[in-house]
Enzyme design. Structure first.
Site, PDB file in Angstrom:
ATOM      1  N   LYS A  45       3.629 -15.480   2.629  1.00 39.42           N
ATOM      2  CA  LYS A  45       3.841 -16.216   1.375  1.00 39.42           C
ATOM      3  C   LYS A  45       5.340 -16.502   1.292  1.00 39.42           C
ATOM      4  O   LYS A  45       6.024 -16.138   0.315  1.00 39.42           O
ATOM      5  CB  LYS A  45       3.323 -15.364   0.193  1.00 39.42           C
ATOM      6  CG  LYS A  45       3.276 -16.077  -1.132  1.00 39.42           C
ATOM      7  CD  LYS A  45       2.194 -17.152  -1.246  1.00 39.42           C
ATOM      8  CE  LYS A  45       2.302 -17.898  -2.571  1.00 39.42           C
ATOM      9  NZ  LYS A  45       1.368 -19.057  -2.660  1.00 39.42           N
ATOM     10  N   TYR A  56       0.814  -1.212   0.000  1.00 37.21           N
ATOM     11  CA  TYR A  56       0.000   0.000   0.000  1.00 37.21           C
ATOM     12  C   TYR A  56       0.853   1.269   0.000  1.00 37.21           C
ATOM     13  O   TYR A  56       0.412   2.317  -0.443  1.00 37.21           O
ATOM     14  CB  TYR A  56      -0.911   0.033   1.229  1.00 37.21           C
ATOM     15  CG  TYR A  56      -2.207  -0.715   1.079  1.00 37.21           C
ATOM     16  CD1 TYR A  56      -2.217  -2.048   0.731  1.00 37.21           C
ATOM     17  CD2 TYR A  56      -3.418  -0.076   1.307  1.00 37.21           C
ATOM     18  CE1 TYR A  56      -3.415  -2.738   0.614  1.00 37.21           C
ATOM     19  CE2 TYR A  56      -4.621  -0.757   1.206  1.00 37.21           C
ATOM     20  CZ  TYR A  56      -4.612  -2.091   0.853  1.00 37.21           C
ATOM     21  OH  TYR A  56      -5.797  -2.757   0.741  1.00 37.21           O
ATOM     22  N   ASP A  87      -2.521 -18.380   0.584  1.00 40.61           N
ATOM     23  CA  ASP A  87      -3.516 -19.076  -0.243  1.00 40.61           C
ATOM     24  C   ASP A  87      -4.214 -20.161   0.575  1.00 40.61           C
ATOM     25  O   ASP A  87      -5.441 -20.310   0.554  1.00 40.61           O
ATOM     26  CB  ASP A  87      -2.891 -19.635  -1.530  1.00 40.61           C
ATOM     27  CG  ASP A  87      -1.601 -20.402  -1.302  1.00 40.61           C
ATOM     28  OD1 ASP A  87      -1.052 -20.371  -0.173  1.00 40.61           O
ATOM     29  OD2 ASP A  87      -1.120 -21.061  -2.258  1.00 40.61           O
ATOM     30  N   ASP A 127      -6.166  -7.193   4.160  1.00 42.29           N
ATOM     31  CA  ASP A 127      -7.315  -6.576   3.491  1.00 42.29           C
ATOM     32  C   ASP A 127      -8.225  -7.666   2.933  1.00 42.29           C
ATOM     33  O   ASP A 127      -9.435  -7.654   3.133  1.00 42.29           O
ATOM     34  CB  ASP A 127      -6.812  -5.653   2.367  1.00 42.29           C
ATOM     35  CG  ASP A 127      -7.960  -4.990   1.623  1.00 42.29           C
ATOM     36  OD1 ASP A 127      -8.894  -4.522   2.288  1.00 42.29           O
ATOM     37  OD2 ASP A 127      -7.912  -4.947   0.379  1.00 42.29           O
ATOM     38  N   ASP A 144     -12.020  -9.483   4.690  1.00 37.20           N
ATOM     39  CA  ASP A 144     -13.331  -9.528   4.024  1.00 37.20           C
ATOM     40  C   ASP A 144     -13.893 -10.950   4.021  1.00 37.20           C
ATOM     41  O   ASP A 144     -15.096 -11.161   4.188  1.00 37.20           O
ATOM     42  CB  ASP A 144     -13.241  -9.015   2.574  1.00 37.20           C
ATOM     43  CG  ASP A 144     -13.466  -7.499   2.483  1.00 37.20           C
ATOM     44  OD1 ASP A 144     -13.214  -6.808   3.490  1.00 37.20           O
ATOM     45  OD2 ASP A 144     -13.879  -7.025   1.407  1.00 37.20           O
TER      46      ASP A 144
HETATM   47  C1  IPM Z   1     -10.321  -1.545   4.074  1.00 39.70           C
HETATM   48  C2  IPM Z   1     -10.603  -0.917   2.734  1.00 39.70           C
HETATM   49  C3  IPM Z   1      -9.458   0.047   2.425  1.00 39.70           C
HETATM   50  C4  IPM Z   1      -8.185  -0.766   2.350  1.00 39.70           C
HETATM   51  C5  IPM Z   1      -9.676   0.893   1.153  1.00 39.70           C
HETATM   52  C6  IPM Z   1     -10.963   1.669   1.208  1.00 39.70           C
HETATM   53  C7  IPM Z   1      -8.529   1.813   0.906  1.00 39.70           C
HETATM   54  O1  IPM Z   1     -10.747  -1.899   1.769  1.00 39.70           O
HETATM   55  O2  IPM Z   1     -10.233  -0.796   5.069  1.00 39.70           O
HETATM   56  O3  IPM Z   1     -10.232  -2.771   4.144  1.00 39.70           O
HETATM   57  O4  IPM Z   1      -7.885  -1.363   1.312  1.00 39.70           O
HETATM   58  O5  IPM Z   1      -7.479  -0.802   3.352  1.00 39.70           O
HETATM   59 MG    MG Z   2     -10.795  -3.899   2.554  1.00 42.59          MG
END
Ligand code: IPM
Ligand code: MG
Length: 362
Positions: free
Chosen positions: A191, A140, A223, A247, A251
């Site tokens: 990884k 990032y 993975d 990230d 999710d």
């Molecule tokens: C998160 C989001 C952010 C990230 C984006 C909005 C920049 O996806 O907080 O997980 O990738 O960190």
């Molecule tokens: Mg995210």
């Protein structure tokens, strides 16, 4: 007196933060929380008003605050803007400027919501994972980055994955300390079969582990970790990983609990000052429709009370109030999976405040 800065942002951000604000107001008026609440602009809405997704004024107020509560940033309306001015950049700059390297993303299953999980209920029963994501390094932020023109007019995109030992060490300490207060199992995800950065990551995590002998440490390739999260998620207690992997994995973990609309997060710096935000994004498709789930924002308030405002009892009360509205069967559309009482964003916020006020009558 604590200073809390609200940054509603874009999409559903303002509506969910409005509900979190009701909770904060109740805690201040009725429960003795000594807090002053301010509000400022971030993301696309800041860009529209100030031509900057993180205006100087917002950054200054964030630095002066004890804690920041953010809604969400981004939306298709802003996708054409040059990268440096996009809403996401405002959030990334804020994380970096405040040194918020430790991102805590708990994924907890509320028993009443097991049916909303994308996995079979028996797979997710008792799910309680804490993802500790490094937040200010890696791909990032690594340099060089950019899109360059090569000979023959071919373009090349470049990003750099880099971590130094200090960055790995401090996030490893944060994760081990969290594991000490939980089930004492830490899985570090990398990884290392391909990346040198991961090789160093593993070595440093093992070195830090010597200071936490009561915590058991395992390593997993990313993975495989993605697969294991949907195969047998209950094997995990604390997951430690770098920015990009975190990230993605957070999710996945969020969806196991039924809805990303339920999950809060905390991003802390060395002094435990923090930025708190729901894990869900700006969800532009439902913005302004009173359909968004405000519970992730409200649970982010609970994390803020716990980690930055030194009010663990109030944090427990907010957590319990959320638990209570869920067991009363109240559902926003994202967590309705059978014939349940479906309510809107504002009513959900009011219900949590009501649950809190009923507790105080006990
Ligand atoms: C998160 C989001 C952010 C990230 C984006 C909005 C920049 O996806 O907080 O997980 O990738 O960190
Ligand atoms: Mg995210």
């Amino acid at each position: 007196m604590y200073k809390v800065l609200l940054l509603p942002g874009d999409g559903i951000g303002p509506e969910v933060i409005a509900q979190a604000r009701k909770v904060l107001a109740f805690l201040a008026d009725d429960c003795g929380l000594d807090v002053e609440v301010e509000q400022a602009l971030i993301g696309g809405s800041a860009y529209e008003q100030c031509a900057d997704p993180l205006p100087e004024e917002t950054l200054g107020r964030a630095r002066a605050a004890d804690a920041v509560l953010l809604g969400a940033v981004g939306g298709p309306r802003f996708d054409h803007i040059e990268r440096e001015l996009r809403p996401e950049k405002g959030l990334l700059r804020l994380r970096s400027a405040l040194g918020l390297f430790a991102n805590l993303r708990p994924a907890i299953l509320y028993p009443d919501l097991a049916g909303a999980s994308s996995l079979k209920a028996e797979r997710v029963t008792g799910l309680d994972i804490m993802i500790v994501r490094e937040l200010t390094g890696g791909l990032y932020f690594g340099e060089p980055r950019g899109i360059h023109r090569l000979e023959g007019d071919i373009r090349k995109g470049v990003n750099t994955l880099e971590y130094d030992e200090n960055e790995i060490e401090r996030i490893a300490h944060a994760a081990f300390r969290i594991a000490q207060h939980r089930d004492k199992r830490l899985c570090s995800v990398d990884k290392a079969n391909v990346l040198e950065v991961s090789e160093l990551w593993r070595e440093v995590v093992e070195r830090v582990h010597r200071e936490y002998p009561e915590v058991s440490l395992s390593h997993m390739y990313v993975d495989n970790a993605a697969m294991q999260l949907v195969r047998e998620p209950n094997q995990f207690d604390v997951v430690l990983t770098e920015n990009m992997f975190g990230d993605i994995l957070s999710d996945i973990a969020a969806m196991l609990t039924g809805s990303i609309g339920m999950l809060p997060s905390a991003s802390l710096n060395e002094e435990n000052r923090g930025l708190y935000e729901p894990v869900h994004g700006s969800a532009p498709d439902i913005a302004g429709k009173d359909e968004a789930n405000p519970l992730a924002a409200i649970l982010s308030v609970a994390m803020m009370l716990r980690y930055s405002l030194d009010a663990p009892q109030l944090a427990d009360r907010v957590d319990q109030a959320v638990q209570q509205v869920i067991s009363q069967g109240l559902r926003t559309p994202d967590i309705v999976y059978s014939a349940r009482q479906c309510i809107g964003t504002q009513e959900m916020g009011d219900s949590v405040v009501r649950a809190l006020s009923e507790q105080s009558l006990d």
